[in-house]
Write an enzyme that holds these catalytic residues in place. Structure first.
Site, PDB file in Angstrom:
ATOM      1  CG  HIS A   1      -1.719  -1.180   1.432  1.00  0.00           C
ATOM      2  ND1 HIS A   1      -2.544  -1.661   0.449  1.00  0.00           N
ATOM      3  CD2 HIS A   1      -1.844  -2.038   2.481  1.00  0.00           C
ATOM      4  CE1 HIS A   1      -3.151  -2.756   0.887  1.00  0.00           C
ATOM      5  NE2 HIS A   1      -2.737  -3.006   2.108  1.00  0.00           N
TER       6      HIS A   1
ATOM      7  CG  HIS B   1      -6.069  -5.849   1.326  1.00  0.00           C
ATOM      8  ND1 HIS B   1      -7.032  -5.089   1.933  1.00  0.00           N
ATOM      9  CD2 HIS B   1      -4.949  -5.714   2.077  1.00  0.00           C
ATOM     10  CE1 HIS B   1      -6.529  -4.532   3.015  1.00  0.00           C
ATOM     11  NE2 HIS B   1      -5.274  -4.888   3.125  1.00  0.00           N
TER      12      HIS B   1
END
Lengths: 330, 217
Positions: free
Chosen positions: A56, A218
């Site tokens: 991320h 995700h």
């Protein structure tokens, strides 16, 4: 799969080696996978620790530094960090005023941070938590894992970090962190899935004219699949979802976030539509971020996060910050 | 069952997870984030290392060390959940040097209780509980009916496999798959699938004649 990696097994470690080499303002514990502010612990200052799966970036390591986080714990790709790692970070930033954990609401992150908080308490460190759950694509329910934490993590880390930097006690830092989360909402759209190095292929397949609405960060599929359409309409879908949940009005902090693979040009096209939408609702984009802030590896798409500002939140947002990914005023 | 039995169980799990790694990751890619197989593989490899480095001298010690290692090494939800399951099982066995099938059955109940407490999942939520709960029930039932360990483990393994398959039509209410809502239906839950592997490994230990095993279970 073509990726700039050396070995699938060393992706996180090699990333940390790069972070350490690129940012002398940070102290990177490569073995234990922790990114510290070089001057941590700061005596008398509330420490801020966050963490989550890798993939991320710049979240969370890119937000370590003056006015924001004191430490970040990157887990394996899309996997929360482990309790030992979080405890080490927590004790490492404790300047005697307690430590705030900023935790995105995912079962794994919540469980590992809970265990770490208990263990840190055993070591005499006072720990409090702000749970970030801003994603309106997930309908909240007592019977599910609840909303996901996404873009609002950046807002919470910046604003709570500014208050901690000013010397506020833990209770105040927690209060403002929760307020930011309560006032924030997000919605994401994917034009493509992402490819994790371990899987070697996209986590889901989208046709040439298909998109996913309401995605997380995700590579998990979203709530619905739809036909691709122009940016203006995609923004309307995202903003309607946010506005339905928490009506937009007044001065608003807005982030248009790339998912890792989106050209900045397209993010500006999206931002123009977001600003126009806000105007239509009588709101203003009073503070703005455009770019890759909470990514999902190489995913194509965008997310919008809004936060209804107050005078206090605006002042704390404007306070000086110096991290690899956000810096101003200093 | 002595300490050796439990060490071999862990070895069987490590091998089964290694062999099933890509399958578990594919199941996870469908409704989660495509890392369940790799995470468990990393975790049980670490369990094998820990057991070799510091061999415990009781069955409970083996399970507590395995659980602690999973909590320390895996991350995600599966690390704390499986870690707690093994730790609570190990604590239920206490310091006993030898464990009966009945004692193992109640330890499995304790592991299940730990998972429920931590994760808050009930049967039907499309999680590992959907395989673990029927396995614990089947083992207890077989032992109560006078079955030997081999029969008890076979019944538990079959119940876990059936429970995992039965997650296919369910809509997830816990974990990352819950974000998909109705779209989570039609896929087997990866956590239930790995639980079936773990309980299946118990059956494999009981039925195999290991040259390394000093005593038949």
């Amino acid at each position: 799969m073509k990726k700039l990696i050396n070995d699938v097994g060393s992706v996180v470690t090699d990333t940390l080696r790069g972070v350490a080499a690129a940012h002398p303002s940070l102290r990177v514990d490569i073995e234990n996978k922790i990114i510290f502010r070089r001057d941590a612990p700061r005596p008398g200052k509330v420490g801020l620790v966050s963490g989550g799966g890798s993939g991320h970036e710049p979240l969370h390591g890119g937000y370590v530094g003056y006015g924001m986080l004191d430490a970040a714990c990157p887990g394996e790709i899309f996997t929360s960090p482990v309790p030992d790692q979080i405890v080490r970070a927590t004790t490492g930033v404790n300047g005697g005023a307690g430590v705030l954990h900023v935790v995105k609401n995912y079962t794994g992150d919540v469980l590992n941070f809970e265990m770490a908080a208990e263990l840190s308490d055993d070591e005499g460190v006072e720990v409090a938590r702000v749970l970030v759950d801003d994603d309106v694509a997930v309908r909240d329910s007592l019977y599910t894992a609840g909303r996901r934490g996404t873009g609002a993590a950046v807002f919470v880390e910046k604003i709570a970090g500014a208050l901690a930097e000013a010397g506020a006690p833990l209770t105040e830092v927690v209060r403002v962190g929760r307020e930011v989360n309560d006032r924030s909402r997000s919605f994401g759209v994917a034009l493509s899935a992402c490819t994790t190095p371990a899987a070697g292929r996209p986590t889901f397949e989208l046709g040439e004219r298909e998109i996913e609405l309401g995605i997380g960060i995700h590579g998990e599929p979203g709530r619905t699949r739809a036909a691709h359409r122009e940016a203006r309409e995609l923004v309307r879908i995202a903003m309607d979802a946010i506005d339905d949940d928490l009506p937009l009005s007044g001065e608003t902090l807005v982030m248009v976030n790339g998912m890792g693979g989106t050209p900045l040009m397209e993010l500006y096209i999206v931002f123009a539509e977001v600003a126009a939408y806000l105007k239509e609702k009588g709101a203003t984009a009073a503070r703005r971020l455009v770019g890759n802030h909470v990514t999902s590896l190489d995913m194509l798409g965008f997310s919008v996060t809004t936060c209804a500002l107050t005078d206090e939140l605006t002042r704390l947002w404007d306070a000086p910050v110096e991290t690899p990914a956000l810096r101003w005023g200093r | 069952m002595d300490t050796r039995f439990f060490v071999i169980w862990m070895e069987e799990i490590t091998a089964a997870v290694r062999a099933g790694r890509d399958h578990l990751t594919r199941l996870d890619a469908a409704i989660g984030d495509a890392d369940h197989g790799t995470n468990l593989d990393r975790g049980f490899a670490a369990v094998a290392e820990a057991l070799a480095a510091r061999p415990p001298d009781t069955p409970g010690g083996v399970l507590v060390l395995a659980g602690s290692t999973l909590i320390r090494k895996v991350g995600g939800a599966s690390g704390p959940l499986y870690g707690t399951a093994f730790r609570d099982m190990g604590k239920a066995l206490g310091d006993a040097a030898d464990v009966s099938a009945a004692e193992l059955a109640s330890a499995l109940e304790a592991g299940l209780a730990g998972v429920r407490r931590l994760g808050g999942a009930e049967e039907g939520d499309k999680t590992m509980v959907d395989a673990l709960a029927p396995a614990a029930r089947a083992m207890a039932r077989t032992v109560d009916a006078g079955g030997d360990p081999e029969e008890a483990f076979a019944a538990a393994a079959a119940a876990a496999e059936e429970g995992a398959k039965a997650t296919v039509p369910l809509v997830a209410r816990k974990g990352r798959a819950s974000y998909l809502g109705a779209r989570s239906a039609g896929h087997e839950d990866p956590g239930a699938a790995s639980t079936a592997l773990i309980v299946g490994a118990l059956r494999a230990v009981a039925t195999r004649r290991s040259p390394r095993s000093e005593s038949r279970p």
